[in-house]
Design a protein around this motif. Sequence first.
Motif, PDB file in Angstrom:
ATOM      1  N   SER A   1      43.987  -1.621   6.692  1.00 15.52           N
ATOM      2  CA  SER A   1      43.878  -2.043   8.087  1.00 15.52           C
ATOM      3  C   SER A   1      42.442  -2.403   8.415  1.00 15.52           C
TER       4      SER A   1
ATOM      5  N   SER B   1      40.156  -3.762  11.797  1.00 19.84           N
ATOM      6  CA  SER B   1      40.120  -4.050  13.230  1.00 19.84           C
ATOM      7  C   SER B   1      38.760  -4.614  13.597  1.00 19.84           C
TER       8      SER B   1
ATOM      9  N   TYR C   1      36.006  -5.353  16.921  1.00 19.36           N
ATOM     10  CA  TYR C   1      35.634  -4.974  18.278  1.00 19.36           C
ATOM     11  C   TYR C   1      34.396  -5.761  18.694  1.00 19.36           C
TER      12      TYR C   1
ATOM     13  N   GLN D   1      31.139  -5.505  21.263  1.00 18.07           N
ATOM     14  CA  GLN D   1      30.381  -4.560  22.079  1.00 18.07           C
ATOM     15  C   GLN D   1      29.301  -5.296  22.852  1.00 18.07           C
TER      16      GLN D   1
ATOM     17  N   LEU E   1      32.756  -1.411  24.527  1.00 19.25           N
ATOM     18  CA  LEU E   1      33.480  -1.698  23.289  1.00 19.25           C
ATOM     19  C   LEU E   1      34.886  -2.170  23.621  1.00 19.25           C
TER      20      LEU E   1
ATOM     21  N   PHE F   1      38.481  -4.045  22.113  1.00 20.16           N
ATOM     22  CA  PHE F   1      39.280  -4.369  20.946  1.00 20.16           C
ATOM     23  C   PHE F   1      39.606  -5.856  20.932  1.00 20.16           C
TER      24      PHE F   1
ATOM     25  N   GLU G   1      43.661  -6.571  15.248  1.00 21.92           N
ATOM     26  CA  GLU G   1      43.806  -5.719  14.081  1.00 21.92           C
ATOM     27  C   GLU G   1      44.742  -6.396  13.085  1.00 21.92           C
TER      28      GLU G   1
ATOM     29  N   ASN H   1      47.963  -5.981  16.274  1.00 24.94           N
ATOM     30  CA  ASN H   1      47.648  -5.870  17.696  1.00 24.94           C
ATOM     31  C   ASN H   1      46.591  -6.896  18.057  1.00 24.94           C
TER      32      ASN H   1
ATOM     33  N   LEU I   1      27.466  -7.532  19.853  1.00 31.07           N
ATOM     34  CA  LEU I   1      27.555  -6.897  18.543  1.00 31.07           C
ATOM     35  C   LEU I   1      29.034  -6.874  18.177  1.00 31.07           C
TER      36      LEU I   1
ATOM     37  N   LEU J   1      31.807  -5.510  15.733  1.00 29.15           N
ATOM     38  CA  LEU J   1      32.013  -4.407  14.803  1.00 29.15           C
ATOM     39  C   LEU J   1      33.369  -4.512  14.131  1.00 29.15           C
TER      40      LEU J   1
ATOM     41  N   ALA K   1      39.271   5.400  11.874  1.00 32.27           N
ATOM     42  CA  ALA K   1      38.664   4.125  11.550  1.00 32.27           C
ATOM     43  C   ALA K   1      37.204   4.330  11.204  1.00 32.27           C
ATOM     44  N   PHE K   2      36.761   3.637  10.166  1.00 31.25           N
ATOM     45  CA  PHE K   2      35.369   3.708   9.730  1.00 31.25           C
ATOM     46  C   PHE K   2      34.732   2.346   9.990  1.00 31.25           C
ATOM     47  N   PHE K   3      33.592   2.385  10.633  1.00 32.35           N
ATOM     48  CA  PHE K   3      32.975   1.155  11.101  1.00 32.35           C
ATOM     49  C   PHE K   3      31.844   0.673  10.209  1.00 32.35           C
ATOM     50  N   GLY K   4      31.668  -0.646  10.208  1.00 31.94           N
ATOM     51  CA  GLY K   4      30.516  -1.246   9.571  1.00 31.94           C
ATOM     52  C   GLY K   4      29.342  -1.247  10.531  1.00 31.94           C
ATOM     53  N   GLN K   5      28.224  -1.791  10.085  1.00 32.66           N
ATOM     54  CA  GLN K   5      27.007  -1.800  10.903  1.00 32.66           C
ATOM     55  C   GLN K   5      27.010  -2.924  11.931  1.00 32.66           C
TER      56      GLN K   5
END
Lengths: 116, 112
Positions: free
Chosen positions: B31, B33, B35, B37, B43, B45, B48, B56, B88, B90, B101-105
């Motif tokens: 998955s 997703s 976002y 910001q 933030l 959405f 996804e 979604n 930004l 994300l 969920a694990f986010f990138g920079q």
Amino acid sequence: AQKVTQAQTEISVVEKEDVTLDCVYETRDTTYYLFWYKQPPSGELVFLIRRNSFDEQNEISGRYSWNFQKSTSSFNFTITASQVVDSAVYFCALSEARNAGNMLTFGGGTRLMVKP
Amino acid sequence: KAGVTQTPRYLIKTRGQQVTLSCSPISGHRSVSWYQQTPGQGLQFLFEYFSETQRNKGNFPGRFSGRQFSNSRSEMNVSTLELGDSALYLCASSFNINTEAFFGQGTRLTVV
């Protein structure tokens, strides 16, 4: 529709103080998931915790603890003995099971400043 | 284990141009997703994807689109850029549905 409110936009504390970040959520779903993320100045959101709606047990991880109360729709986050490295923006988020995915609704965030 | 990788990290584009952002999820995660910001809206959405299918979609205009490839890598595209698209962006990856969920920079996009 789902909604997350973090009423505290900014909190300033002195190192070693305890601090609680508030989070109130709204959802019509009976199965949902609550999260806390930390965003340091680098920008990346760092995952802290995930809680499902059927588990109201409080959670403790080192200096961090979380209090989930369905009766008040709150999922508060406490940092004990705060440190300068805790300075960041903290986000509370909600995901509803009926979305059948990982769509997160975030609160506005609380900026925590810990002064030495 | 490598985290979520987003490229590029910074972009400057002119109004009216289009832009493509890339996201490589954590190995094994299906998955992805996206976002947006901004200081004003926080933030939000975007959309996804799960196993190449959009699951979604947030409340953004059709100028924002995305896709996911068979290796789970994802791209998002913004056409006809507007000043308000400066933000930004994300990307987050998750192993399955309703998991963390694990986010990138992030990719910081500036539209001038």
